[in-house]
Design a protein around this motif. Structure first.
Motif, PDB file in Angstrom:
ATOM      1  N   GLU A   1      -7.072  -1.645   5.527  1.00 30.74           N
ATOM      2  CA  GLU A   1      -6.804  -0.263   5.128  1.00 30.74           C
ATOM      3  C   GLU A   1      -6.731   0.683   6.325  1.00 30.74           C
ATOM      4  O   GLU A   1      -6.828   1.908   6.162  1.00 30.74           O
ATOM      5  CB  GLU A   1      -7.867   0.216   4.133  1.00 30.74           C
ATOM      6  N   TRP A   2      -6.584   0.147   7.518  1.00 34.19           N
ATOM      7  CA  TRP A   2      -6.496   0.965   8.719  1.00 34.19           C
ATOM      8  C   TRP A   2      -5.056   1.048   9.205  1.00 34.19           C
ATOM      9  O   TRP A   2      -4.323   0.072   9.182  1.00 34.19           O
ATOM     10  CB  TRP A   2      -7.377   0.377   9.823  1.00 34.19           C
ATOM     11  N   ALA A   3      -4.678   2.223   9.655  1.00 26.40           N
ATOM     12  CA  ALA A   3      -3.381   2.432  10.293  1.00 26.40           C
ATOM     13  C   ALA A   3      -3.616   2.797  11.760  1.00 26.40           C
ATOM     14  O   ALA A   3      -4.686   3.307  12.105  1.00 26.40           O
ATOM     15  CB  ALA A   3      -2.626   3.563   9.586  1.00 26.40           C
ATOM     16  N   PRO A   4      -2.614   2.545  12.611  1.00 25.53           N
ATOM     17  CA  PRO A   4      -1.365   1.838  12.358  1.00 25.53           C
ATOM     18  C   PRO A   4      -1.622   0.393  11.919  1.00 25.53           C
ATOM     19  O   PRO A   4      -2.734  -0.110  12.055  1.00 25.53           O
ATOM     20  CB  PRO A   4      -0.640   1.897  13.701  1.00 25.53           C
ATOM     21  N   HIS A   5      -0.586  -0.265  11.418  1.00 25.80           N
ATOM     22  CA  HIS A   5      -0.765  -1.509  10.692  1.00 25.80           C
ATOM     23  C   HIS A   5      -0.470  -2.725  11.565  1.00 25.80           C
ATOM     24  O   HIS A   5       0.565  -2.807  12.222  1.00 25.80           O
ATOM     25  CB  HIS A   5       0.152  -1.509   9.465  1.00 25.80           C
TER      26      HIS A   5
ATOM     27  N   LYS B   1       4.005   3.243  10.781  1.00 28.57           N
ATOM     28  CA  LYS B   1       3.744   3.800   9.452  1.00 28.57           C
ATOM     29  C   LYS B   1       4.079   2.735   8.423  1.00 28.57           C
ATOM     30  O   LYS B   1       4.851   1.810   8.679  1.00 28.57           O
ATOM     31  CB  LYS B   1       4.563   5.062   9.205  1.00 28.57           C
ATOM     32  N   LYS B   2       3.486   2.845   7.253  1.00 33.25           N
ATOM     33  CA  LYS B   2       3.628   1.778   6.260  1.00 33.25           C
ATOM     34  C   LYS B   2       5.050   1.730   5.699  1.00 33.25           C
ATOM     35  O   LYS B   2       5.695   2.770   5.504  1.00 33.25           O
ATOM     36  CB  LYS B   2       2.615   1.945   5.134  1.00 33.25           C
ATOM     37  N   PRO B   3       5.560   0.515   5.442  1.00 36.66           N
ATOM     38  CA  PRO B   3       6.864   0.380   4.783  1.00 36.66           C
ATOM     39  C   PRO B   3       6.864   1.056   3.414  1.00 36.66           C
ATOM     40  O   PRO B   3       5.819   1.140   2.744  1.00 36.66           O
ATOM     41  CB  PRO B   3       7.024  -1.134   4.658  1.00 36.66           C
ATOM     42  N   GLU B   4       8.011   1.512   2.985  1.00 33.82           N
ATOM     43  CA  GLU B   4       8.105   2.331   1.774  1.00 33.82           C
ATOM     44  C   GLU B   4       7.602   1.624   0.526  1.00 33.82           C
ATOM     45  O   GLU B   4       7.053   2.259  -0.374  1.00 33.82           O
ATOM     46  CB  GLU B   4       9.552   2.796   1.567  1.00 33.82           C
ATOM     47  N   TRP B   5       7.780   0.315   0.438  1.00 34.95           N
ATOM     48  CA  TRP B   5       7.415  -0.383  -0.804  1.00 34.95           C
ATOM     49  C   TRP B   5       5.915  -0.653  -0.902  1.00 34.95           C
ATOM     50  O   TRP B   5       5.427  -1.068  -1.947  1.00 34.95           O
ATOM     51  CB  TRP B   5       8.186  -1.687  -0.931  1.00 34.95           C
ATOM     52  N   THR B   6       5.157  -0.387   0.164  1.00 38.15           N
ATOM     53  CA  THR B   6       3.743  -0.755   0.225  1.00 38.15           C
ATOM     54  C   THR B   6       2.823   0.414  -0.095  1.00 38.15           C
ATOM     55  O   THR B   6       3.210   1.583   0.030  1.00 38.15           O
ATOM     56  CB  THR B   6       3.388  -1.288   1.614  1.00 38.15           C
ATOM     57  N   THR B   7       1.594   0.079  -0.475  1.00 36.22           N
ATOM     58  CA  THR B   7       0.580   1.113  -0.685  1.00 36.22           C
ATOM     59  C   THR B   7      -0.709   0.841   0.091  1.00 36.22           C
ATOM     60  O   THR B   7      -1.356   1.769   0.558  1.00 36.22           O
ATOM     61  CB  THR B   7       0.215   1.247  -2.181  1.00 36.22           C
ATOM     62  N   ALA B   8      -1.117  -0.426   0.222  1.00 33.06           N
ATOM     63  CA  ALA B   8      -2.424  -0.707   0.818  1.00 33.06           C
ATOM     64  C   ALA B   8      -2.558  -2.197   1.112  1.00 33.06           C
ATOM     65  O   ALA B   8      -1.637  -2.988   0.890  1.00 33.06           O
ATOM     66  CB  ALA B   8      -3.540  -0.257  -0.126  1.00 33.06           C
ATOM     67  N   SER B   9      -3.748  -2.573   1.630  1.00 34.92           N
ATOM     68  CA  SER B   9      -4.158  -3.973   1.810  1.00 34.92           C
ATOM     69  C   SER B   9      -3.180  -4.764   2.667  1.00 34.92           C
ATOM     70  O   SER B   9      -2.531  -5.710   2.210  1.00 34.92           O
ATOM     71  CB  SER B   9      -4.347  -4.649   0.447  1.00 34.92           C
ATOM     72  N   PHE B  10      -3.094  -4.386   3.931  1.00 35.97           N
ATOM     73  CA  PHE B  10      -2.205  -5.060   4.878  1.00 35.97           C
ATOM     74  C   PHE B  10      -2.926  -6.274   5.464  1.00 35.97           C
ATOM     75  O   PHE B  10      -3.710  -6.157   6.402  1.00 35.97           O
ATOM     76  CB  PHE B  10      -1.766  -4.082   5.969  1.00 35.97           C
ATOM     77  N   TRP B  11      -2.630  -7.432   4.866  1.00 35.57           N
ATOM     78  CA  TRP B  11      -3.345  -8.661   5.191  1.00 35.57           C
ATOM     79  C   TRP B  11      -2.407  -9.692   5.809  1.00 35.57           C
ATOM     80  O   TRP B  11      -1.194  -9.692   5.589  1.00 35.57           O
ATOM     81  CB  TRP B  11      -3.954  -9.281   3.923  1.00 35.57           C
TER      82      TRP B  11
ATOM     83  N   TRP C   1      -7.252   3.698  18.826  1.00 34.35           N
ATOM     84  CA  TRP C   1      -7.585   4.555  17.691  1.00 34.35           C
ATOM     85  C   TRP C   1      -6.822   4.145  16.431  1.00 34.35           C
ATOM     86  O   TRP C   1      -5.636   3.857  16.467  1.00 34.35           O
ATOM     87  CB  TRP C   1      -7.272   6.011  18.012  1.00 34.35           C
ATOM     88  N   GLN C   2      -7.558   4.139  15.309  1.00 30.93           N
ATOM     89  CA  GLN C   2      -6.965   3.901  13.990  1.00 30.93           C
ATOM     90  C   GLN C   2      -7.559   4.877  12.986  1.00 30.93           C
ATOM     91  O   GLN C   2      -8.532   5.583  13.277  1.00 30.93           O
ATOM     92  CB  GLN C   2      -7.233   2.463  13.530  1.00 30.93           C
ATOM     93  N   TRP C   3      -6.984   4.903  11.780  1.00 28.38           N
ATOM     94  CA  TRP C   3      -7.473   5.815  10.755  1.00 28.38           C
ATOM     95  C   TRP C   3      -7.233   5.226   9.371  1.00 28.38           C
ATOM     96  O   TRP C   3      -6.420   4.322   9.176  1.00 28.38           O
ATOM     97  CB  TRP C   3      -6.797   7.179  10.876  1.00 28.38           C
ATOM     98  N   ASN C   4      -7.958   5.770   8.393  1.00 28.39           N
ATOM     99  CA  ASN C   4      -7.855   5.341   7.003  1.00 28.39           C
ATOM    100  C   ASN C   4      -6.637   6.021   6.366  1.00 28.39           C
ATOM    101  O   ASN C   4      -6.730   7.138   5.869  1.00 28.39           O
ATOM    102  CB  ASN C   4      -9.140   5.705   6.252  1.00 28.39           C
ATOM    103  N   PHE C   5      -5.510   5.330   6.377  1.00 30.53           N
ATOM    104  CA  PHE C   5      -4.249   5.946   5.959  1.00 30.53           C
ATOM    105  C   PHE C   5      -4.218   6.279   4.479  1.00 30.53           C
ATOM    106  O   PHE C   5      -3.394   7.089   4.043  1.00 30.53           O
ATOM    107  CB  PHE C   5      -3.078   5.032   6.305  1.00 30.53           C
ATOM    108  N   ARG C   6      -5.080   5.673   3.676  1.00 29.15           N
ATOM    109  CA  ARG C   6      -5.068   5.963   2.234  1.00 29.15           C
ATOM    110  C   ARG C   6      -5.669   7.318   1.919  1.00 29.15           C
ATOM    111  O   ARG C   6      -5.382   7.900   0.861  1.00 29.15           O
ATOM    112  CB  ARG C   6      -5.830   4.889   1.481  1.00 29.15           C
ATOM    113  N   ALA C   7      -6.532   7.836   2.807  1.00 24.57           N
ATOM    114  CA  ALA C   7      -7.292   9.042   2.497  1.00 24.57           C
ATOM    115  C   ALA C   7      -6.749  10.304   3.158  1.00 24.57           C
ATOM    116  O   ALA C   7      -6.898  11.401   2.619  1.00 24.57           O
ATOM    117  CB  ALA C   7      -8.759   8.847   2.898  1.00 24.57           C
ATOM    118  N   TYR C   8      -6.124  10.186   4.327  1.00 21.41           N
ATOM    119  CA  TYR C   8      -5.702  11.380   5.057  1.00 21.41           C
ATOM    120  C   TYR C   8      -4.644  11.009   6.089  1.00 21.41           C
ATOM    121  O   TYR C   8      -4.485   9.845   6.466  1.00 21.41           O
ATOM    122  CB  TYR C   8      -6.892  12.040   5.772  1.00 21.41           C
TER     123      TYR C   8
END
Length: 528
Positions: free
Chosen positions: A75-79, A100-110, A354-361
């Motif tokens: 759940e961290w960006a960049p991915h 930045k996340k691909p358009e079709w995705t929402t979360a859980s980059f595994w 540096w990374q960040w929680n892309f789902r929240a902010y």
């Protein structure tokens, strides 16, 4: 006297002819890294982990004289952090697969899978779609340093498709993956032929192996050797504690099976130093030798540093042909050095650390005049604020910073689990305070009021990943600990910060309006 002088000069000449340890190591490194166009030599002596910190599900490829590796970012960006090496041991971060996340995705980059084919780099990656189902996408680039162009979802079957692995056989490309992990039926490792450009499936998928024992089965890879297809895979629980992840192997004369299980399974498991070994990728370093890049938890640090990048040589039994690892089929010993890191914010862009929680902010980070100005915009309602964090390389460390401005926003140091689990020390107006957020419930603890608006230095000493000792000072004064001595506890209990699939991360935080940026002069992390 003259005899002594001649004798002394003779000794000096002899010593000069003998290379120093530093010269020997430098020469060895030059040999291991090879020249332009040369194949990398066998890795030099090393200590695990070779990629310390949270780096699960590693994938590695060799292109010319360079190795490339990437791993889960969750759940961290960049991915998907991307690393390069000349010897499989000394790694440098090149950047990320996706900024930045691909358009079709929402979360859980595994579980990303790197592959190089016909002068192009491919990545086959797992992510959740808009319906929160994990599928496998594909992206391509000519130059990994410039990022990848997404080509959309590739495998979209059932309720879960994860853990891609690509294999080139005599008749073309194949992709394998884990399916049915969330169904009532047993997990299966499936395969399919890939198109010549690697961007679509051809024909019907086929089954490689089925988890009839219900032990778990994923993270597969294939090596073709001496007429056999060797299918390495991981079984058991992968993440969090307790876990029992281990590596197993099966083989077949045909890619499509049937596969026989190795009677010596598991071939890689934990020991007194490392646990829950698994989900790796084999890589051939020369004509004869194979190495395996995989992940494991450090027994002492466990979830607080996450699943770290490990390396061990893969051997082949001369009689049976089965692969094995030395050290009783467990990780090699080692305790890799973890140097301190400091950011003085003098670069034009943010460091790759540096990374960040892309789902929240979405963070707004500006660098100007050796200062970092941090604010952000919430993507969903949350009280955790905007945090820039980094992967801790050990569970015991010390972070510090200087807050250079005073305003109504909370500005300071944070240990970040997710947007509902944070703790730290910060400055708000002229007050230094502690806070913790447990399951989304935020609590600010009593602090102190500053006498002036001078820059404030903050420090958190983290012991064993969860004991947080917080301090502040102004100018060159002595460090003052919060809570004050004599209170019920002189540290924050941070055990609530741990997440099932990723480590809590230290960093910088701003919690307030977008026009109330935090100004930081520097950031430092030191390891014990």
């Amino acid at each position: 006297m003259r005899m002594r002088i001649v004798h002394s000069w003779l000794i000096l000449l002899l010593l000069a002819a003998i290379p120093s340890a530093a010269q020997t190591n430098t020469a060895a490194a030059a040999v291991n890294q090879g020249g332009k166009g040369a194949s990398p030599a066998v890795p030099p002596a090393y200590s695990n982990p070779v990629i310390p910190g949270d780096f699960p599900d590693p994938s590695v490829i060799k292109v010319g004289d360079t190795y490339y590796a990437t791993g889960t970012s969750s759940e961290w960006a960049p991915h998907y952090p991307l690393f390069t090496s000349k010897d499989l041991v000394h790694w440098k971060q090149l950047g990320y697969i996706f900024s930045k996340k691909p358009e079709w995705t929402t979360a859980s980059f595994w579980a990303p899978e790197l592959y190089y084919y016909k002068d192009k780099f491919y990545v086959y990656y797992t992510a959740r779609n808009q319906q929160k189902v994990s599928y496998i996408g594909v992206a391509v680039t000519d130059d990994p340093a410039k990022g990848f162009t997404d080509k959309g979802p590739l495998i979209t079957m059932g309720t879960e498709d994860i853990d891609a692995f690509v294999f080139k056989d005599d008749d073309g490309l194949y992709i394998t993956w884990k399916a049915y992990g969330l169904d009532k039926r047993p997990i299966e490792l499936l395969g399919s032929r890939l198109s010549a450009d690697g961007l679509s499936l051809q024909g019907e998928p086929f089954s490689l192996l089925k988890d009839t024992a219900r032990k778990g089965m994923e993270g597969q890879s294939i090596v073709k050797r001496n007429g056999y297809y060797y299918l390495l895979y991981s079984a058991g629980g992968c993440c969090g504690v307790p876990c029992d992840y281990n590596v197993r192997v099966a083989r077949s004369k045909s890619l499509k099976g049937p596969y026989e299980l190795n009677p010596a399974n598991p071939i890689l498991h934990g020991n007194t130093s490392w646990m829950c070994t698994g989900h790796g990728t084999p890589v051939k370093v020369d004509d004869k030798r194979w190495f395996y890049l995989y992940h494991a938890y450090n027994v002492k640090d466990n979830v607080y540093t996450g699943r770290q990048g490990m390396l061990d040589e893969l051997f082949w039994d001369k009689t049976s042909g089965w692969p094995y690892f030395k050290h009783d089929n467990s990780p090699s010993a080692g305790d890799a050095a973890t140097p301190e890191w400091r950011d003085d914010f003098e670069r034009a862009t943010l460091s790759f650390n540096w990374q960040w929680n892309f789902r929240a902010y979405t963070p707004d980070a500006k660098l100007n005049g050796g200062k970092l100005y941090l604010s952000g915009n919430a993507i969903k309602p949350n009280t955790s604020g905007t945090a820039l964090c980094l992967r801790p390389l050990r569970a015991s460390y010390e972070i510090s910073t200087e807050v250079a401005n005073i305003n109504a926003a909370l500005k300071g140091l944070v240990i970040y689990g997710d947007d509902k689990a944070t703790a730290g020390i910060g400055v708000k107006d002229k007050q230094v305070l502690l806070w913790k957020e447990t399951d989304g419930k935020r609590e600010e603890l009593p602090g102190i009021t500053l006498s002036d608006a001078a820059p404030v230095q903050l420090k958190i000493k983290v012991v064993d990943g969860w004991q947080l000792q917080c301090s502040y000072r102004t100018g060159n004064g002595a460090w003052q600990q919060l809570p004050q001595a004599g209170s019920d506890a002189n540290f924050l209990d941070g055990r609530f910060l741990k997440q099932w699939d990723r480590s809590p991360r230290p960093g910088l935080l701003q919690q307030g309006g977008a026009n109330e940026a935090a100004c930081f002069s520097w950031f430092s992390i030191k390891y014990e």
